[in-house]
Enzyme design. Structure first.
Site, PDB file in Angstrom:
ATOM      1  N   PRO A 175      19.083 -83.722   2.031  1.00  0.00           N
ATOM      2  CA  PRO A 175      18.991 -83.431   3.408  1.00  0.00           C
ATOM      3  C   PRO A 175      17.860 -82.572   4.106  1.00  0.00           C
ATOM      4  O   PRO A 175      17.318 -81.956   3.091  1.00  0.00           O
ATOM      5  CB  PRO A 175      20.302 -82.692   3.736  1.00  0.00           C
ATOM      6  CG  PRO A 175      20.711 -82.301   2.306  1.00  0.00           C
ATOM      7  CD  PRO A 175      19.840 -82.995   1.239  1.00  0.00           C
ATOM      8  N   GLY A 227      12.134 -89.595   9.182  1.00  0.00           N
ATOM      9  CA  GLY A 227      11.792 -88.418   9.561  1.00  0.00           C
ATOM     10  C   GLY A 227      10.441 -88.642  10.351  1.00  0.00           C
ATOM     11  O   GLY A 227      10.228 -89.682  11.055  1.00  0.00           O
ATOM     12  N   GLU A 249      11.753 -94.702   8.589  1.00  0.00           N
ATOM     13  CA  GLU A 249      12.363 -94.825  10.056  1.00  0.00           C
ATOM     14  C   GLU A 249      11.741 -93.400  10.714  1.00  0.00           C
ATOM     15  O   GLU A 249      12.144 -92.439  10.251  1.00  0.00           O
ATOM     16  CB  GLU A 249      13.877 -94.665   9.994  1.00  0.00           C
ATOM     17  CG  GLU A 249      14.482 -95.893   9.378  1.00  0.00           C
ATOM     18  CD  GLU A 249      14.753 -96.976  10.209  1.00  0.00           C
ATOM     19  OE1 GLU A 249      14.248 -96.857  11.539  1.00  0.00           O
ATOM     20  OE2 GLU A 249      14.670 -98.032   9.620  1.00  0.00           O
ATOM     21  N   CYS A 283      15.311 -89.851  17.719  1.00  0.00           N
ATOM     22  CA  CYS A 283      14.107 -90.643  17.394  1.00  0.00           C
ATOM     23  C   CYS A 283      14.190 -91.649  18.551  1.00  0.00           C
ATOM     24  O   CYS A 283      13.120 -91.944  19.110  1.00  0.00           O
ATOM     25  CB  CYS A 283      14.332 -91.337  16.066  1.00  0.00           C
ATOM     26  SG  CYS A 283      15.783 -92.090  15.913  1.00  0.00           S
TER      27      CYS A 283
HETATM   28  P1  NAD Z   1      10.667 -84.359   8.972  1.00  0.00           P
HETATM   29  O1  NAD Z   1       9.713 -85.607   8.525  1.00  0.00           O
HETATM   30  O2  NAD Z   1       9.964 -83.086   8.875  1.00  0.00           O
HETATM   31  O3  NAD Z   1      11.666 -84.378   7.772  1.00  0.00           O
HETATM   32  C1  NAD Z   1      12.447 -85.306   7.515  1.00  0.00           C
HETATM   33  C2  NAD Z   1      12.874 -85.222   5.966  1.00  0.00           C
HETATM   34  O4  NAD Z   1      11.612 -85.349   5.161  1.00  0.00           O
HETATM   35  C3  NAD Z   1      13.521 -83.763   5.736  1.00  0.00           C
HETATM   36  O5  NAD Z   1      14.524 -83.837   4.824  1.00  0.00           O
HETATM   37  C4  NAD Z   1      12.432 -83.254   5.179  1.00  0.00           C
HETATM   38  O6  NAD Z   1      12.707 -82.131   4.007  1.00  0.00           O
HETATM   39  C5  NAD Z   1      11.477 -83.981   4.239  1.00  0.00           C
HETATM   40  N1  NAD Z   1      10.170 -83.885   4.107  1.00  0.00           N
HETATM   41  C6  NAD Z   1       9.398 -83.273   4.810  1.00  0.00           C
HETATM   42  N2  NAD Z   1       7.960 -83.387   4.160  1.00  0.00           N
HETATM   43  C7  NAD Z   1       8.428 -84.180   2.871  1.00  0.00           C
HETATM   44  C8  NAD Z   1       7.389 -84.466   2.011  1.00  0.00           C
HETATM   45  N3  NAD Z   1       6.156 -84.269   1.853  1.00  0.00           N
HETATM   46  N4  NAD Z   1       7.866 -85.082   0.946  1.00  0.00           N
HETATM   47  C9  NAD Z   1       9.213 -85.579   0.651  1.00  0.00           C
HETATM   48  N5  NAD Z   1       9.993 -85.340   2.061  1.00  0.00           N
HETATM   49  C10 NAD Z   1       9.647 -84.636   3.019  1.00  0.00           C
HETATM   50  O7  NAD Z   1      11.237 -84.810  10.314  1.00  0.00           O
HETATM   51  P2  NAD Z   1      12.245 -83.912  11.032  1.00  0.00           P
HETATM   52  O8  NAD Z   1      11.271 -82.797  11.886  1.00  0.00           O
HETATM   53  O9  NAD Z   1      13.421 -83.372  10.130  1.00  0.00           O
HETATM   54  O10 NAD Z   1      12.671 -84.988  12.218  1.00  0.00           O
HETATM   55  C11 NAD Z   1      12.424 -85.440  13.026  1.00  0.00           C
HETATM   56  C12 NAD Z   1      11.482 -86.469  13.299  1.00  0.00           C
HETATM   57  O11 NAD Z   1      12.243 -87.560  12.703  1.00  0.00           O
HETATM   58  C13 NAD Z   1      11.048 -87.123  14.555  1.00  0.00           C
HETATM   59  O12 NAD Z   1       9.772 -87.553  14.469  1.00  0.00           O
HETATM   60  C14 NAD Z   1      11.771 -88.060  14.871  1.00  0.00           C
HETATM   61  O13 NAD Z   1      11.653 -89.190  15.613  1.00  0.00           O
HETATM   62  C15 NAD Z   1      12.209 -88.780  13.449  1.00  0.00           C
HETATM   63  N6  NAD Z   1      13.518 -89.503  13.336  1.00  0.00           N
HETATM   64  C16 NAD Z   1      13.099 -90.867  13.365  1.00  0.00           C
HETATM   65  C17 NAD Z   1      14.663 -91.664  13.138  1.00  0.00           C
HETATM   66  C18 NAD Z   1      14.343 -93.228  12.993  1.00  0.00           C
HETATM   67  O14 NAD Z   1      15.518 -93.894  12.750  1.00  0.00           O
HETATM   68  N7  NAD Z   1      13.275 -93.782  13.257  1.00  0.00           N
HETATM   69  C19 NAD Z   1      15.606 -91.156  13.270  1.00  0.00           C
HETATM   70  C20 NAD Z   1      15.549 -89.772  13.387  1.00  0.00           C
HETATM   71  C21 NAD Z   1      14.769 -88.761  13.490  1.00  0.00           C
END
Ligand code: NAD
Length: 488
Positions: A175, A227, A249, A283
């Site tokens: 998570p 993410g 995604e 998103c």
């Molecule tokens: P984020 O990319 O910062 O983090 C998402 C997840 O990735 C977290 O669990 C984080 O710990 C992990 N993470 C971060 N860096 C990583 C790395 N180097 N290696 C592996 N894991 C890593 O995103 P956020 O700020 O948590 O969420 C917001 C973003 O997510 C927005 O851009 C949003 O549009 C996108 N989002 C997309 C969808 C979709 O279905 N397309 C749905 C919800 C959110």
């Protein structure tokens, strides 16, 4: 103190390290969670490897029954889970309840699909033998990792856990660092129903440490990330060289087009939910609004009035009707980003029609509150127009024709969702065909339906979640050829 779920048991990080999870509404500590490292990843992947064969050989009906039993346990604890989600994420309780409902519905959808996974029988050229045929076998992809963001921690965990488990693949969930608590509670309950140890595990901590260690582990064959586009790029770099199966995604900047013949009242309600649900941190939120000039002033005025009905505050409380609760933004960083994007647009000539500032109430000073805004005259070169706006601010533009609206809709790096409000079937069809996005909703709010595949194009990602299609990413097609069947 919360614990991770590894190999069928609650576990601390082997290093003993923890971090605090704070409530975005007031800054108070909700709980602490383990900060996992390489050694924890090793232990969890070893447990997943041990679980794989047995889980893959468990009958589809038995897999579905275990999932359903777990869902009953989750439902029975729904009050506790939604309270935890509101405390760690900030969303109002009624939104947390909606999210848990969506999670349960999605998981039930996949439990129902468990026994419907099937391969194919394919006739082959007679040169291989008179009755030669091929088989396409569906086999589980193997150890899978699901990396989940903080905006919808439960539904976006379910879109990975459901398809993985019914395919026969063990899955490890990571998570977001700031929202591990409700997730851990659910993963514990799903295990309590009788999943074999190692089939469903959860490791908490930062993306750069535990996320990367999971992606890079040689035994992991499949990575599903939800993410940001930036993290998506990183996941591709890490997983690509070892040919791991990935789905991404990612972010979006969804356009919404309001045509002059639209049911404007419904459209205004749809835009409000589409943009401001979850304090705009979705998103698939409407992030750019294009309104035909003949109805623009009227529509935007009605919209601004509705947006003015939001009352920011703690998600555990409700304002009196007709006011609606909006919780805080999830982090200080998130609020600063939105403030920076809005200030940039205003400095270039944009007009804020409603909201757009921190509330004055000193009782709210410890939370990351921000009053939802509608903004007009937004210059194309402003951050508000060019970047993903992940908060409750909506830029609005006037358009003259559908051609112009579609051209503007496509003028973005992303391609996740999109929508059009019109009674004109021809226009709706053009929007569906011509907007470069994974989904187009017609006269509907933006929402990820469990039944339909959902995924973006361009910088919004790769592959799909939701729908039966999502299961394919957890399956491998193995071919088999039966020749020589006419030999005596
Ligand atoms: P984020 O990319 O910062 O983090 C998402 C997840 O990735 C977290 O669990 C984080 O710990 C992990 N993470 C971060 N860096 C990583 C790395 N180097 N290696 C592996 N894991 C890593 O995103 P956020 O700020 O948590 O969420 C917001 C973003 O997510 C927005 O851009 C949003 O549009 C996108 N989002 C997309 C969808 C979709 O279905 N397309 C749905 C919800 C959110």
């Amino acid at each position: 103190m919360a614990k991770m779920f590894i190999n069928g048991q609650w576990a601390d990080a082997l290093s003993g390290e923890t971090y605090q999870v704070r409530n975005p509404a007031n800054g108070q500590v909700v709980d602490t969670a383990p900060a996992a490292g390489q050694a924890d990843v090793e232990a969890a992947v070893t447990a997943a490897q041990a679980a794989f064969k047995g889980w893959a050989e468990t009958s589809p009906d038995d897999r579905a029954a275990l999932i359903r039993k777990g869902l009953q346990l989750v439902e029975a604890r729904s009050k506790e889970i939604t309270a935890l989600l509101t405390a760690e994420q900030g969303k109002p309780l009624f939104e947390a309840q909606g999210e848990l409902h969506h999670f349960l519905h999605g998981m039930e959808f996949y439990a129902g699909l468990a026994s419907k996974i099937r391969g194919d029988q394919v006739p082959l050229p007679p040169a291989l033998g008179k009755h030669a045929y091929g088989l396409v076998l569906k086999r589980p992809v193997g150890i899978s990792v699901g990396i989940v963001p903080w905006n919808f921690p439960l539904t976006l965990m379910g879109t990975k856990v459901g398809p993985a488990l019914i395919s026969g693949s063990p899955i490890l969930i990571k998570p977001a660092k700031t929202t591990p608590l409700a997730t851990l509670k659910i993963i514990g309950l799903l295990n309590e129903a009788g999943l074999p140890p190692g089939a469903l595990q959860c490791l908490t901590g930062s993306g750069s440490v535990v996320g990367e260690a999971l992606i890079c582990h040689p035994a992991v064959r499949r990575v599903a990330l939800t993410g940001s586009s930036e993290t998506g790029r990183r996941v591709m770099q890490l997983a690509g060289p070892d040919f791991k199966r990935i789905t991404l995604e990612l972010g979006g900047s969804d356009p919404c087009i309001i045509c002059p013949d639209a049911d404007l009242k419904r459209a205004a309600s749809g835009v409000v939910v589409g943009r401001y649900w979850n304090a705009g941190q979705q998103c698939l939120a409407i992030k750019r609004l294009y309104v035909f000039e003949e109805v623009c002033d009227q529509f935007v005025q009605a919209l601004a009035e509705k947006v003015g009905n939001y009352r920011v505050g703690d998600g555990t409380t409700k304002p009196e009707k007709p006011f609606i609760r909006m919780g805080p933004l999830h982090t200080a960083y998130q609020r600063e980003e939105i403030e920076g994007q809005l200030a940039d647009a205003v400095s270039k000539g944009a007009r804020v029609l409603v909201g757009g500032r921190r509330p004055d109430d000193p009782a709210l000073a410890q939370g990351f509150y921000f009053e939802p805004a509608v903004v007009a005259d937004v210059p194309e070169d402003s951050r508000l127009a060019a970047e993903e706006v992940f908060g409750p601010v909506l830029p609005v533009w006037k358009v003259k024709t559908l051609d112009e609206a579609i051209q503007e809709a496509n003028n973005t790096a992303w391609g996740l969702g999109s929508s059009i409000w019109t009674q004109n079937m021809g226009w709706a069809n053009r929007a569906i065909r011509e907007i470069e996005a994974g989904v187009t909703w017609v006269n509907q709010i933006h929402y990820g339906y469990d039944e339909l595949p959902f995924g973006g194009v361009k910088a919004s990602g790769l592959g799909h979640e939701h729908g039966p299609e999502a299961v394919n990413y957890y399956l491998e097609n193995k071919g088999a050829v039966f020749g020589g069947l006419d030999w005596e």
